[in-house]
Write an enzyme that holds these catalytic residues in place. Structure first.
Site, short mmCIF file in Angstrom:
data_model
loop_
_atom_site.label_atom_id
_atom_site.label_comp_id
_atom_site.label_asym_id
_atom_site.label_seq_id
_atom_site.Cartn_x
_atom_site.Cartn_y
_atom_site.Cartn_z
N CYS A 170 -32.84 42.94 27.37
CA CYS A 170 -32.53 41.62 26.78
C CYS A 170 -32.11 40.60 27.82
O CYS A 170 -32.13 39.39 27.54
CB CYS A 170 -31.45 41.76 25.72
SG CYS A 170 -32.03 42.60 24.27
N1 COA Z 1 -28.66 48.25 4.45
C1 COA Z 1 -27.53 48.62 3.83
N2 COA Z 1 -26.54 49.30 4.45
C2 COA Z 1 -26.72 49.62 5.73
C3 COA Z 1 -27.88 49.26 6.43
C4 COA Z 1 -28.87 48.56 5.74
N3 COA Z 1 -30.02 48.20 6.34
N4 COA Z 1 -27.77 49.70 7.71
C5 COA Z 1 -26.58 50.30 7.81
N5 COA Z 1 -25.94 50.26 6.62
C6 COA Z 1 -24.62 50.82 6.30
C7 COA Z 1 -24.22 51.90 7.27
O1 COA Z 1 -24.76 53.15 6.92
C8 COA Z 1 -22.72 51.85 7.18
O2 COA Z 1 -22.31 52.55 6.04
P1 COA Z 1 -20.96 53.42 6.04
O3 COA Z 1 -19.86 52.41 6.29
O4 COA Z 1 -20.96 54.03 4.69
O5 COA Z 1 -21.12 54.40 7.17
C9 COA Z 1 -22.42 50.38 6.97
O6 COA Z 1 -23.62 49.82 6.42
C10 COA Z 1 -22.05 49.66 8.23
O7 COA Z 1 -23.03 49.96 9.22
P2 COA Z 1 -22.88 49.55 10.73
O8 COA Z 1 -24.09 50.02 11.47
O9 COA Z 1 -21.54 49.98 11.24
O10 COA Z 1 -22.93 47.96 10.56
P3 COA Z 1 -22.45 46.81 11.51
O11 COA Z 1 -21.57 45.92 10.77
O12 COA Z 1 -22.01 47.32 12.84
O13 COA Z 1 -23.84 46.01 11.75
C11 COA Z 1 -25.46 45.71 13.50
C12 COA Z 1 -24.92 46.64 12.42
C13 COA Z 1 -26.55 46.44 14.25
C14 COA Z 1 -26.05 44.48 12.82
C15 COA Z 1 -24.32 45.26 14.45
O14 COA Z 1 -23.57 46.41 14.83
C16 COA Z 1 -24.80 44.57 15.69
O15 COA Z 1 -25.58 43.64 15.66
N6 COA Z 1 -24.29 44.99 16.86
C17 COA Z 1 -24.62 44.39 18.12
C18 COA Z 1 -25.91 44.95 18.57
C19 COA Z 1 -26.45 44.28 19.80
O16 COA Z 1 -26.03 43.26 20.23
N7 COA Z 1 -27.43 44.94 20.34
C20 COA Z 1 -28.12 44.43 21.44
C21 COA Z 1 -29.51 44.87 21.20
S1 COA Z 1 -30.55 44.12 22.31
#
Ligand code: COA
Length: 373
Positions: free
Chosen positions: A156
């Site tokens: 990225c």
């Molecule tokens: N729909 C519904 N629920 C979902 C889901 C979806 N598509 N994907 C995950 N969940 C659930 C999970 O299973 C989890 O459930 P639980 O609490 O029962 O375990 C809950 O939602 C929270 O999931 P989590 O993955 O912890 O969510 P989050 O708030 O961390 O959001 C991201 C996920 C990926 C959006 C976020 O962590 C993020 O953007 N992080 C930064 C990533 C980044 O910058 N990456 C760089 C890549 S280049």
């Protein structure tokens, strides 16, 4: 020291777009099929059922509402769940080069540059569609540019790392003017069957022209006041796809051969890293965050960007101070901060300063401080 400027940017946006609702409908159809097919194993406790995705979760957790893609049908087919991008013959322009040529032409037009003015092409992005010949050399050939080209990958952060390489080449006199492009086909490395990440990425290409201030004639010119790159190893964003995969049949097609991340950990670890990186880069240049008109940040997560801006400014960012494009484009890897810069720079006045900053796998962070001339 030679004054170096960004004198033009370009953007190629694939015409097809997928909304969260469309993506979730396809994903949930896949989940229903999977759970039905594996009903016996799920019943016996041998397999876990797959859980549905939801548009509300996606928008709340990430800020993403839609994403542009090269192919829509393949991704939305519950029996396929990945794009259909037919291979092209060696005599045809490859897909990634085609996107790059389109974005490059816009950047060159904005900078008022022809192929004859450019001495180097850098492709800086997360995924190259082949190891060699370099994508950059194919793009150089398609545009009729002399000189040299090379590909580089810092995930990225590739674009800001690429801008530094371009600026260094101009400063060193090895190129008068450099075209740096970021053709990102992120849908190709995304597991659309994994609800934790199926919504994250989109496809796009950005282009940047970097040249000496002496030769720049564009109306919109941004002096590069400084660049700063940093990397710290982490396995929290990883993709093990590579040319050695075939040497161990057991791993071919395994989940780790596409994008995987520990999203929560990335969020927690990268926010402070980026805020400190930008603050100290500004300090090095005798500047402070409140003096910045704009932070064009990497576009992965809305809350993440708002938090970085808040840490820098000591208050919530005003609209326009940290522009958002991920609602429409999702995460486009290296291109995100450049799309934000491309779309939101025209209103700055002469003398206004800002920071382009990308961050991601590696971990990697790159910042470019610019001042409008
Ligand atoms: N729909 C519904 N629920 C979902 C889901 C979806 N598509 N994907 C995950 N969940 C659930 C999970 O299973 C989890 O459930 P639980 O609490 O029962 O375990 C809950 O939602 C929270 O999931 P989590 O993955 O912890 O969510 P989050 O708030 O961390 O959001 C991201 C996920 C990926 C959006 C976020 O962590 C993020 O953007 N992080 C930064 C990533 C980044 O910058 N990456 C760089 C890549 S280049």
């Amino acid at each position: 020291m030679k004054q170096v400027v960004i004198s033009g940017t370009g953007l190629y946006t694939p015409p097809l777009s997928i909304s969260n609702d469309e993506l979730v409908a396809a994903f949930n159809a896949y989940v229903a099929l999977y759970n039905e097919r594996n009903a016996a194993a799920i019943e016996s406790g041998e397999l876990e059922p797959l859980l549905e995705s939801s548009s509300e979760f996606i928008e709340k957790a990430s800020g993403i509402k839609s994403r542009h893609v090269i192919d829509k049908n393949g991704i939305l087919d519950p029996l396929r769940m990945y794009p259909y991008i037919p291979e092209r013959g060696n005599e045809q322009l490859s897909v990634q080069a085609e996107m790059a040529v389109a974005a490059a032409r816009e950047a060159m037009a904005n900078a008022g540059k022809s192929a004859a003015d450019i001495d180097a092409v850098i492709v800086a992005c997360s995924n190259m569609q082949r190891p060699y010949p370099a994508m950059a050399i194919e793009i150089q050939n398609a545009l009729g540019i002399n000189g040299f080209g090379f590909d580089m990958n810092v995930a990225c952060s590739s674009a800001t790392f690429g801008i530094e390489q371009a600026a260094n080449a101009v400063k060193a006199g090895t190129a008068r003017c450099v075209l740096m492009v970021n053709p990102e086909i992120c849908s190709g490395h995304l597991e659309f069957r994994d609800r934790d990440c199926h919504f994250i990425f989109g496809d796009v290409c950005t282009a940047v022209i970097v040249e000496s201030a002496d030769t720049a004639t564009a109306a919109q010119r941004f002096e590069i006041l400084g660049t700063r790159l940093a990397t710290v190893f982490s396995n929290n964003i990883r993709n093990n796809f590579g040319f050695l995969n075939r040497c161990d049949e057991a791993g071919v097609g395994a989940r780790d051969k596409l994008f995987v991340q520990e999203g929560r950990k990335v969020f927690k670890e990268v926010v402070p890293m980026v805020a400190e990186h930008i603050a100290s880069h500004l300090q090095q240049n005798q500047l402070t965050p409140p003096q910045m008109k704009c932070f064009w940040l990497h576009q992965a997560n809305l809350a993440m960007n708002l938090l970085i801006a808040k840490r820098l400014l000591g208050r919530e960012a005003e609209p326009g101070e940290a522009p958002v494009i991920l609602d429409e484009y999702a995460n486009t890897s290296s291109a995100g901060s450049i799309i934000a810069f491309h779309k939101f720079h025209a209103d700055l006045a002469a003398g206004d300063t800002g920071v382009i900053c990308s961050f991601g796998a590696g971990y990697s962070v790159g910042s470019v401080i610019v001042r409008k001339l």
